[in-house]
Scaffold this motif. Structure first.
Motif, PDB file in Angstrom:
ATOM      1  N   SER A  15       0.814  -1.211   0.000  1.00  0.00           N
ATOM      2  CA  SER A  15       0.000   0.000   0.000  1.00  0.00           C
ATOM      3  C   SER A  15       0.853   1.269   0.000  1.00  0.00           C
ATOM      4  CB  SER A  15      -0.937  -0.012   1.214  1.00  0.00           C
ATOM      5  OG  SER A  15      -0.148  -0.017   2.385  1.00  0.00           O
ATOM      6  N   ARG A  16       2.169   1.129   0.224  1.00  0.00           N
ATOM      7  CA  ARG A  16       3.019   2.332   0.274  1.00  0.00           C
ATOM      8  C   ARG A  16       4.075   2.258  -0.810  1.00  0.00           C
ATOM      9  NH1 ARG A  16       5.016   1.818   5.944  1.00  0.00           N
ATOM     10  NH2 ARG A  16       6.286   3.642   5.546  1.00  0.00           N
ATOM     11  N   LEU A  17       4.038   3.242  -1.698  1.00  0.00           N
ATOM     12  CA  LEU A  17       4.902   3.253  -2.885  1.00  0.00           C
ATOM     13  C   LEU A  17       6.367   2.966  -2.536  1.00  0.00           C
ATOM     14  CD1 LEU A  17       4.842   3.861  -5.967  1.00  0.00           C
ATOM     15  CD2 LEU A  17       5.370   6.243  -5.400  1.00  0.00           C
ATOM     16  N   ARG A  18       6.942   1.995  -3.250  1.00  0.00           N
ATOM     17  CA  ARG A  18       8.369   1.651  -3.135  1.00  0.00           C
ATOM     18  C   ARG A  18       8.836   1.465  -1.682  1.00  0.00           C
ATOM     19  NH1 ARG A  18       8.482   5.327  -7.566  1.00  0.00           N
ATOM     20  NH2 ARG A  18       9.040   7.052  -6.199  1.00  0.00           N
ATOM     21  N   THR A  19       8.097   0.647  -0.941  1.00  0.00           N
ATOM     22  CA  THR A  19       8.481   0.377   0.446  1.00  0.00           C
ATOM     23  C   THR A  19       8.911  -1.082   0.584  1.00  0.00           C
ATOM     24  OG1 THR A  19       6.837   2.001   1.115  1.00  0.00           O
ATOM     25  CG2 THR A  19       7.731   0.609   2.859  1.00  0.00           C
ATOM     26  N   PHE A  20      10.202  -1.272   0.812  1.00  0.00           N
ATOM     27  CA  PHE A  20      10.780  -2.608   0.909  1.00  0.00           C
ATOM     28  C   PHE A  20      10.687  -3.100   2.348  1.00  0.00           C
ATOM     29  CE2 PHE A  20      14.896  -5.197   1.050  1.00  0.00           C
ATOM     30  CZ  PHE A  20      14.370  -6.278   0.351  1.00  0.00           C
ATOM     31  N   ARG A  21      10.363  -4.377   2.509  1.00  0.00           N
ATOM     32  CA  ARG A  21      10.302  -4.940   3.871  1.00  0.00           C
ATOM     33  C   ARG A  21      11.611  -5.707   4.123  1.00  0.00           C
ATOM     34  NH1 ARG A  21       5.085  -8.057   4.674  1.00  0.00           N
ATOM     35  NH2 ARG A  21       5.503  -7.717   6.878  1.00  0.00           N
ATOM     36  N   GLN A  22      12.600  -4.933   4.525  1.00  0.00           N
ATOM     37  CA  GLN A  22      13.976  -5.445   4.666  1.00  0.00           C
ATOM     38  C   GLN A  22      14.062  -6.637   5.628  1.00  0.00           C
ATOM     39  OE1 GLN A  22      17.023  -4.228   3.137  1.00  0.00           O
ATOM     40  NE2 GLN A  22      17.771  -6.114   4.066  1.00  0.00           N
ATOM     41  N   GLU A  23      13.454  -6.476   6.814  1.00  0.00           N
ATOM     42  CA  GLU A  23      13.602  -7.548   7.821  1.00  0.00           C
ATOM     43  C   GLU A  23      12.954  -8.842   7.356  1.00  0.00           C
ATOM     44  OE1 GLU A  23      12.331  -6.286  11.713  1.00  0.00           O
ATOM     45  OE2 GLU A  23      13.790  -4.652  11.660  1.00  0.00           O
ATOM     46  N   THR A  24      11.786  -8.707   6.722  1.00  0.00           N
ATOM     47  CA  THR A  24      11.096  -9.906   6.232  1.00  0.00           C
ATOM     48  C   THR A  24      11.963 -10.596   5.183  1.00  0.00           C
ATOM     49  OG1 THR A  24       8.996  -8.817   6.599  1.00  0.00           O
ATOM     50  CG2 THR A  24       8.952 -10.711   5.130  1.00  0.00           C
ATOM     51  N   CYS A  25      12.543  -9.799   4.305  1.00  0.00           N
ATOM     52  CA  CYS A  25      13.356 -10.377   3.240  1.00  0.00           C
ATOM     53  C   CYS A  25      14.605 -11.056   3.825  1.00  0.00           C
ATOM     54  CB  CYS A  25      13.712  -9.297   2.218  1.00  0.00           C
ATOM     55  SG  CYS A  25      14.314  -9.993   0.682  1.00  0.00           S
ATOM     56  N   GLU A  26      15.167 -10.436   4.871  1.00  0.00           N
ATOM     57  CA  GLU A  26      16.343 -11.052   5.529  1.00  0.00           C
ATOM     58  C   GLU A  26      15.970 -12.410   6.118  1.00  0.00           C
ATOM     59  OE1 GLU A  26      17.917  -8.269   8.441  1.00  0.00           O
ATOM     60  OE2 GLU A  26      18.446  -6.883   6.823  1.00  0.00           O
ATOM     61  N   ARG A  27      14.820 -12.458   6.782  1.00  0.00           N
ATOM     62  CA  ARG A  27      14.392 -13.730   7.386  1.00  0.00           C
ATOM     63  C   ARG A  27      14.165 -14.788   6.307  1.00  0.00           C
ATOM     64  NH1 ARG A  27       9.640 -15.521   7.506  1.00  0.00           N
ATOM     65  NH2 ARG A  27       8.567 -13.506   7.438  1.00  0.00           N
ATOM     66  N   VAL A 237       4.829 -15.658   8.109  1.00  0.00           N
ATOM     67  CA  VAL A 237       4.945 -16.447   9.340  1.00  0.00           C
ATOM     68  C   VAL A 237       6.322 -17.120   9.357  1.00  0.00           C
ATOM     69  CG1 VAL A 237       3.962 -18.322  10.725  1.00  0.00           C
ATOM     70  CG2 VAL A 237       2.454 -16.847   9.375  1.00  0.00           C
ATOM     71  N   PRO A 238       7.175 -16.743  10.334  1.00  0.00           N
ATOM     72  CA  PRO A 238       8.525 -17.307  10.365  1.00  0.00           C
ATOM     73  C   PRO A 238       8.519 -18.833  10.356  1.00  0.00           C
ATOM     74  CG  PRO A 238       8.341 -15.508  11.944  1.00  0.00           C
ATOM     75  CD  PRO A 238       6.957 -15.760  11.416  1.00  0.00           C
ATOM     76  N   GLY A 239       9.380 -19.409   9.550  1.00  0.00           N
ATOM     77  CA  GLY A 239       9.565 -20.863   9.554  1.00  0.00           C
ATOM     78  C   GLY A 239       8.760 -21.627   8.524  1.00  0.00           C
ATOM     79  N   ARG A 240       7.702 -21.006   7.969  1.00  0.00           N
ATOM     80  CA  ARG A 240       6.846 -21.776   7.039  1.00  0.00           C
ATOM     81  C   ARG A 240       7.574 -22.114   5.740  1.00  0.00           C
ATOM     82  NH1 ARG A 240       0.862 -20.070   8.085  1.00  0.00           N
ATOM     83  NH2 ARG A 240       0.802 -20.563  10.309  1.00  0.00           N
ATOM     84  N   LEU A 241       8.295 -21.131   5.182  1.00  0.00           N
ATOM     85  CA  LEU A 241       9.026 -21.401   3.938  1.00  0.00           C
ATOM     86  C   LEU A 241      10.082 -22.477   4.190  1.00  0.00           C
ATOM     87  CD1 LEU A 241       9.898 -20.893   1.016  1.00  0.00           C
ATOM     88  CD2 LEU A 241      11.299 -18.972   1.827  1.00  0.00           C
ATOM     89  N   GLU A 242      10.779 -22.353   5.298  1.00  0.00           N
ATOM     90  CA  GLU A 242      11.837 -23.331   5.600  1.00  0.00           C
ATOM     91  C   GLU A 242      11.251 -24.742   5.726  1.00  0.00           C
ATOM     92  OE1 GLU A 242      14.538 -22.170   8.687  1.00  0.00           O
ATOM     93  OE2 GLU A 242      15.254 -24.227   8.953  1.00  0.00           O
ATOM     94  N   LYS A 243      10.129 -24.859   6.437  1.00  0.00           N
ATOM     95  CA  LYS A 243       9.492 -26.180   6.587  1.00  0.00           C
ATOM     96  C   LYS A 243       9.083 -26.736   5.232  1.00  0.00           C
ATOM     97  CE  LYS A 243       7.580 -26.337  11.214  1.00  0.00           C
ATOM     98  NZ  LYS A 243       6.434 -26.020  12.031  1.00  0.00           N
ATOM     99  N   ALA A 244       8.523 -25.864   4.379  1.00  0.00           N
ATOM    100  CA  ALA A 244       8.093 -26.309   3.042  1.00  0.00           C
ATOM    101  C   ALA A 244       9.307 -26.837   2.273  1.00  0.00           C
ATOM    102  CB  ALA A 244       7.434 -25.152   2.289  1.00  0.00           C
ATOM    103  N   ILE A 245      10.412 -26.121   2.346  1.00  0.00           N
ATOM    104  CA  ILE A 245      11.617 -26.537   1.616  1.00  0.00           C
ATOM    105  C   ILE A 245      12.143 -27.860   2.168  1.00  0.00           C
ATOM    106  CG2 ILE A 245      14.048 -25.938   1.169  1.00  0.00           C
ATOM    107  CD1 ILE A 245      13.162 -22.997   0.984  1.00  0.00           C
TER     108      ILE A 245
END
Ligand code: IP8
Length: 257
Positions: A15-27, A237-245
């Motif tokens: 909803s906010r122009l060009r706003t990166f979610r750095q922490e989420t991407c790091e996780r 949700v932390p851990g979901r991608l890792e579990k899927a992999i």
């Protein structure tokens, strides 16, 4: 091979122009380290693409000269996002290399006309992780069009027949109604074409130029026909991608051919 899409609604604030979610991407970069075979990452455009593309109707193709400047600007913006993702992945230990969609494919009428997997293959052979993304691309019939990252996911799946394809979304999976409007919405753990045909069709989101969830699911069904397992998990949700992999049990929707 594993192909993961980092949804634009997860890695950006849509909803906010060009706003990166750095922490989420790091996780998420940390969770991707669980991949023990060839990995390809594709990311969406989020608020670096959809808002301005919609404003200037870039998804409708070339209609007037004023749009051309915005083709350049949206291309610049999605590359800015791609660079942020690449930097974050590299800092997190993933050897990421960028491949813009038009570097590997040609497009006509919003569809992939030809796809050359060689660049992806060569990069994978070097032990690197190709990273592609949703973009504005030259289009033979429309002048230009929007290539969703999902289109690249489909082309990659058809070529490489991956063992796993994971879509990281901002919801737990596919629900029988919109979980953001309806608290009683139920998660559909396994979805096939007959379940899909029974789902209520919803309008595309206001600021999204790459279509409704229904269209995205049809693309996922095509992907499911070309891989061993295709699933949607909640990337917030932390851990979901890792579990899927890792192939562990995880809250998700598995898309069945
Ligand atoms: O977010 C859209 O890609 P997606 C690309 O993967 C642009 O659907 C430029 C809006």
């Amino acid at each position: 091979m594993i192909i993961v899409k980092l949804g634009g609604s997860v890695i950006t604030d849509k909803s906010r122009l060009r706003t990166f979610r750095q922490e989420t991407c790091e996780r998420l970069a940390g969770e991707l380290l669980a991949a023990k075979e060839g990995l390809v990452v594709v990311h969406g455009a989020g608020s670096f693409g959809h808002i301005e593309a919609k404003k200037h109707e870039l998804h409708k193709g070339l209609k007037n000269e004023e749009q051309i400047e915005h083709v350049a600007k949206v291309q610049r913006d999605v590359r800015e996002l791609n660079l942020k993702v690449i930097k974050t992945l590299i800092d997190g230990g993933i050897k990421a290399v960028s491949i813009p969609p038009a570097g590997a494919a040609t497009f006509s009428a919003c569809a992939v006309r030809s796809f050359d997997p060689d660049t992806f293959r060569s990069i994978l052979d070097l032990g690197l992780t190709p990273v592609s993304f949703g973009d504005v691309v030259p289009d033979e019939s429309m002048g230009f069009s929007i290539c969703s990252g999902d289109l690249i996911m489909e082309a990659l799946a058809k070529q490489f027949k991956p063992s796993l394809v994971v879509f990281c979304a901002d919801v737990d999976g596919v629900f029988d109604s919109d979980p953001k409007d309806n608290k009683k919405a139920r998660l559909i753990p396994r979805l096939d074409s007959s379940t899909l045909s029974k789902l209520k069709r919803t309008e595309p989101k206001r600021d999204d130029v790459t279509g409704s969830i229904y269209g995205k699911l049809e693309r996922m069904l095509a992907i499911a026909r070309n891989c061993e397992k295709c699933m949607i998990v909640n990337g917030n949700v932390p851990g979901r991608l890792e579990k899927a992999i890792r192939g562990q049990k995880v809250v998700s929707t598995v898309v069945l051919p």
